[in-house]
Motif scaffolding. Structure first.
Motif, PDB file in Angstrom:
ATOM      1  N   GLU A 197      40.798  28.465  61.051  1.00  0.00           N
ATOM      2  CA  GLU A 197      40.475  28.339  59.632  1.00  0.00           C
ATOM      3  C   GLU A 197      41.252  29.381  58.835  1.00  0.00           C
ATOM      4  N   HIS A 198      41.912  28.923  57.788  1.00  0.00           N
ATOM      5  CA  HIS A 198      42.661  29.837  56.940  1.00  0.00           C
ATOM      6  C   HIS A 198      41.729  30.540  55.946  1.00  0.00           C
ATOM      7  N   PRO A 199      42.133  31.705  55.464  1.00  0.00           N
ATOM      8  CA  PRO A 199      41.321  32.389  54.451  1.00  0.00           C
ATOM      9  C   PRO A 199      41.130  31.506  53.219  1.00  0.00           C
ATOM     10  N   LYS A 200      39.940  31.505  52.704  1.00  0.00           N
ATOM     11  CA  LYS A 200      39.621  30.720  51.504  1.00  0.00           C
ATOM     12  C   LYS A 200      39.760  31.633  50.290  1.00  0.00           C
ATOM     13  N   ILE A 201      40.931  31.553  49.658  1.00  0.00           N
ATOM     14  CA  ILE A 201      41.263  32.469  48.568  1.00  0.00           C
ATOM     15  C   ILE A 201      41.707  31.658  47.358  1.00  0.00           C
ATOM     16  N   PRO A 202      41.210  31.973  46.166  1.00  0.00           N
ATOM     17  CA  PRO A 202      41.660  31.267  44.947  1.00  0.00           C
ATOM     18  C   PRO A 202      43.165  31.429  44.733  1.00  0.00           C
ATOM     19  N   HIS A 203      43.777  30.467  44.061  1.00  0.00           N
ATOM     20  CA  HIS A 203      45.216  30.506  43.827  1.00  0.00           C
ATOM     21  C   HIS A 203      45.632  31.652  42.903  1.00  0.00           C
ATOM     22  N   HIS A 204      44.833  31.942  41.929  1.00  0.00           N
ATOM     23  CA  HIS A 204      45.195  32.974  40.957  1.00  0.00           C
ATOM     24  C   HIS A 204      44.195  34.127  41.039  1.00  0.00           C
ATOM     25  N   LEU A 205      44.710  35.282  41.424  1.00  0.00           N
ATOM     26  CA  LEU A 205      43.864  36.462  41.561  1.00  0.00           C
ATOM     27  C   LEU A 205      44.341  37.569  40.627  1.00  0.00           C
ATOM     28  N   PRO A 206      43.421  38.289  40.024  1.00  0.00           N
ATOM     29  CA  PRO A 206      43.829  39.429  39.187  1.00  0.00           C
ATOM     30  C   PRO A 206      44.259  40.607  40.048  1.00  0.00           C
ATOM     31  N   SER A 207      45.170  41.411  39.526  1.00  0.00           N
ATOM     32  CA  SER A 207      45.591  42.620  40.230  1.00  0.00           C
ATOM     33  C   SER A 207      44.500  43.673  40.140  1.00  0.00           C
ATOM     34  N   ALA A 208      44.422  44.499  41.165  1.00  0.00           N
ATOM     35  CA  ALA A 208      43.410  45.559  41.181  1.00  0.00           C
ATOM     36  C   ALA A 208      43.983  46.802  41.846  1.00  0.00           C
ATOM     37  N   ASN A 209      43.286  47.896  41.643  1.00  0.00           N
ATOM     38  CA  ASN A 209      43.632  49.169  42.267  1.00  0.00           C
ATOM     39  C   ASN A 209      42.589  49.468  43.328  1.00  0.00           C
ATOM     40  N   PHE A 210      43.040  49.771  44.539  1.00  0.00           N
ATOM     41  CA  PHE A 210      42.097  50.031  45.623  1.00  0.00           C
ATOM     42  C   PHE A 210      41.085  51.098  45.248  1.00  0.00           C
ATOM     43  N   HIS A 211      41.506  52.099  44.523  1.00  0.00           N
ATOM     44  CA  HIS A 211      40.631  53.238  44.242  1.00  0.00           C
ATOM     45  C   HIS A 211      39.505  52.900  43.259  1.00  0.00           C
ATOM     46  N   GLU A 212      39.556  51.673  42.692  1.00  0.00           N
ATOM     47  CA  GLU A 212      38.424  51.248  41.865  1.00  0.00           C
ATOM     48  C   GLU A 212      37.132  51.217  42.664  1.00  0.00           C
ATOM     49  N   ILE A 213      37.274  51.058  43.966  1.00  0.00           N
ATOM     50  CA  ILE A 213      36.098  50.945  44.821  1.00  0.00           C
ATOM     51  C   ILE A 213      35.228  52.203  44.782  1.00  0.00           C
ATOM     52  N   PHE A 214      35.846  53.331  44.494  1.00  0.00           N
ATOM     53  CA  PHE A 214      35.102  54.589  44.490  1.00  0.00           C
ATOM     54  C   PHE A 214      34.207  54.741  43.257  1.00  0.00           C
ATOM     55  N   TYR A 215      34.398  53.873  42.266  1.00  0.00           N
ATOM     56  CA  TYR A 215      33.591  53.960  41.053  1.00  0.00           C
ATOM     57  C   TYR A 215      32.434  52.972  41.058  1.00  0.00           C
ATOM     58  N   ARG A 216      32.203  52.376  42.211  1.00  0.00           N
ATOM     59  CA  ARG A 216      31.123  51.414  42.317  1.00  0.00           C
ATOM     60  C   ARG A 216      30.010  51.950  43.211  1.00  0.00           C
ATOM     61  N   ASP A 217      28.827  51.369  43.026  1.00  0.00           N
ATOM     62  CA  ASP A 217      27.702  51.798  43.856  1.00  0.00           C
ATOM     63  C   ASP A 217      27.888  51.388  45.309  1.00  0.00           C
ATOM     64  N   GLU A 218      28.536  50.234  45.505  1.00  0.00           N
ATOM     65  CA  GLU A 218      28.756  49.733  46.854  1.00  0.00           C
ATOM     66  C   GLU A 218      30.260  49.664  47.125  1.00  0.00           C
ATOM     67  N   PRO A 219      30.693  50.056  48.336  1.00  0.00           N
ATOM     68  CA  PRO A 219      32.124  49.995  48.675  1.00  0.00           C
ATOM     69  C   PRO A 219      32.565  48.557  48.923  1.00  0.00           C
ATOM     70  N   TYR A 220      32.920  47.842  47.859  1.00  0.00           N
ATOM     71  CA  TYR A 220      33.143  46.413  47.942  1.00  0.00           C
ATOM     72  C   TYR A 220      34.230  45.988  46.966  1.00  0.00           C
ATOM     73  N   LEU A 221      35.164  45.162  47.418  1.00  0.00           N
ATOM     74  CA  LEU A 221      36.171  44.564  46.547  1.00  0.00           C
ATOM     75  C   LEU A 221      36.176  43.059  46.766  1.00  0.00           C
ATOM     76  N   ASN A 222      36.274  42.304  45.667  1.00  0.00           N
ATOM     77  CA  ASN A 222      36.184  40.855  45.758  1.00  0.00           C
ATOM     78  C   ASN A 222      37.187  40.196  44.810  1.00  0.00           C
ATOM     79  N   SER A 223      37.839  39.141  45.303  1.00  0.00           N
ATOM     80  CA  SER A 223      38.692  38.267  44.492  1.00  0.00           C
ATOM     81  C   SER A 223      39.730  39.036  43.678  1.00  0.00           C
ATOM     82  N   CYS A 224      40.677  39.646  44.396  1.00  0.00           N
ATOM     83  CA  CYS A 224      41.737  40.389  43.721  1.00  0.00           C
ATOM     84  C   CYS A 224      42.945  40.502  44.646  1.00  0.00           C
ATOM     85  N   ILE A 225      44.064  40.966  44.086  1.00  0.00           N
ATOM     86  CA  ILE A 225      45.252  41.238  44.864  1.00  0.00           C
ATOM     87  C   ILE A 225      45.654  42.691  44.653  1.00  0.00           C
TER      88      ILE A 225
END
Length: 211
Positions: free
Chosen positions: A4-32
Motif C-alpha cells: 500500500e502506498h502512502p495516502k497523501i493529498p496532492h497539494h501540501l503546504p510547506s512547513a518548518n520542522f521546528h514548528e513542532i516544538f511550539y505545540r502541546d503534542e509532538p505531531y506534524l500532519n499534512s505538510c511538506i
C-alpha cells in the motif's frame, strides 16, 4: 507483492520542522518539509502523518517510539537516526542515505525502501510485514530474531547481513548478491534462492558440489 502506498493529498503546504516544538503534542500532519536540516533533536513518541520530507538532513536525531503513517522520505539523510520501537505504516524511503539507522523493535507494515544506502542498519527483534527492499545496499545489516511476513529483497547487496534466528520461509533473496551471510540452517527452509546461492549454502553445510 502488493504494498500500500502512502495516502497523501496532492497539494501540501510547506512547513518548518521546528514548528513542532511550539505545540502541546509532538505531531506534524499534512505538510511538506524540504531543503532543510534537523540537528541533534531528541524526542519520544513523535508523530508524522501525511508528511513528505524532501532533501532533509537528520543529524544525530533520536526519535524513539516514533509513529509514521503515510509518510515519504525522498533524497534524505537519516544516517544513525534512532527509530527504535517505532510504528511505521505506509511509508516510503526513496534515494536516501540511511547508514546505521536503528529500527530495532520496530513494527513496519507496507514500507518501501528504494535505492537506499542501508549499510549497518538494525532491525533486531522487529516485525516486518509487506516490506520491500528494492535496489538497496544492506551490507552488515542486522535482522536478528525478526518476524518476516511478505518481505522482499529485490536486487540488493546483502553481504554480511545477519539473519540469525529469523525464519526465511517464503522470503525471496534470489536476485540479491552476497559473498557471506549469517543464518541458521534451520531458518533457511522455504527460502527462495538462486542456483548459485544454493551452492554457497551447500558449501556452508560442508557439502562438496560436483559440477
Amino acid at each position: 507483492m502488493n504494498i500500500e502506498h502512502p495516502k497523501i493529498p496532492h497539494h501540501l503546504p510547506s512547513a518548518n520542522f521546528h514548528e513542532i516544538f511550539y505545540r502541546d503534542e509532538p505531531y506534524l500532519n499534512s505538510c511538506i518539509i524540504s531543503n532543510s536540516s534537523v540537528e541533534r533533536e531528541k524526542m519520544e513518541r513523535i508523530e508524522f502523518s501525511q508528511v513528505i520530507f524532501k532533501n532533509v538532513i537528520f543529524h544525530e536525531v533520536s526519535f524513539k517510539n516514533i509513529e509514521l503513517t503515510d509518510v515519504v522520505f525522498e533524497n534524505c539523510d537519516l544516517s544513525n537516526a534512532d527509530f527504535t520501537e517505532g510504528i511505521i505504516h505506509r511509508v516510503e524511503f526513496k534515494d536516501s542515505k540511511m547508514l546505521g539507522i536503528n529500527l530495532s523493535d520496530a513494527n513496519l507494515g507496507n514500507v518501501l525502501f528504494e535505492n537506499c544506502m542501508l549499510n549497518l542498519s538494525s532491525y533486531g527483534y522487529g516485525s516486518l510485514k509487506q516490506v520491500k527492499f528494492d535496489h538497496c545496499s544492506l551490507r552488515n545489516a542486522d535482522y536478528y530474531e525478526c518476524k518476516f511476513k511478505k518481505v522482499s529483497f529485490h536486487q540488493c547487496d546483502i553481504n554480511e547481513v545477519n539473519f540469525s534466528r529469523t525464519p526465511l520461509k517464503g522470503i525471496d533473496i534470489s536476485s540479491s548478491t552476497f559473498e557471506r551471510i549469517s543464518v541458521n540452517m534451520e531458518d533457511l527452509a522455504g527460502c527462495e534462492v538462486s542456483p548459485e546461492q544454493a551452492i554457497a549454502f551447500a558449501t556452508m553445510l560442508g557439502l562438496k558440489v560436483k559440477e
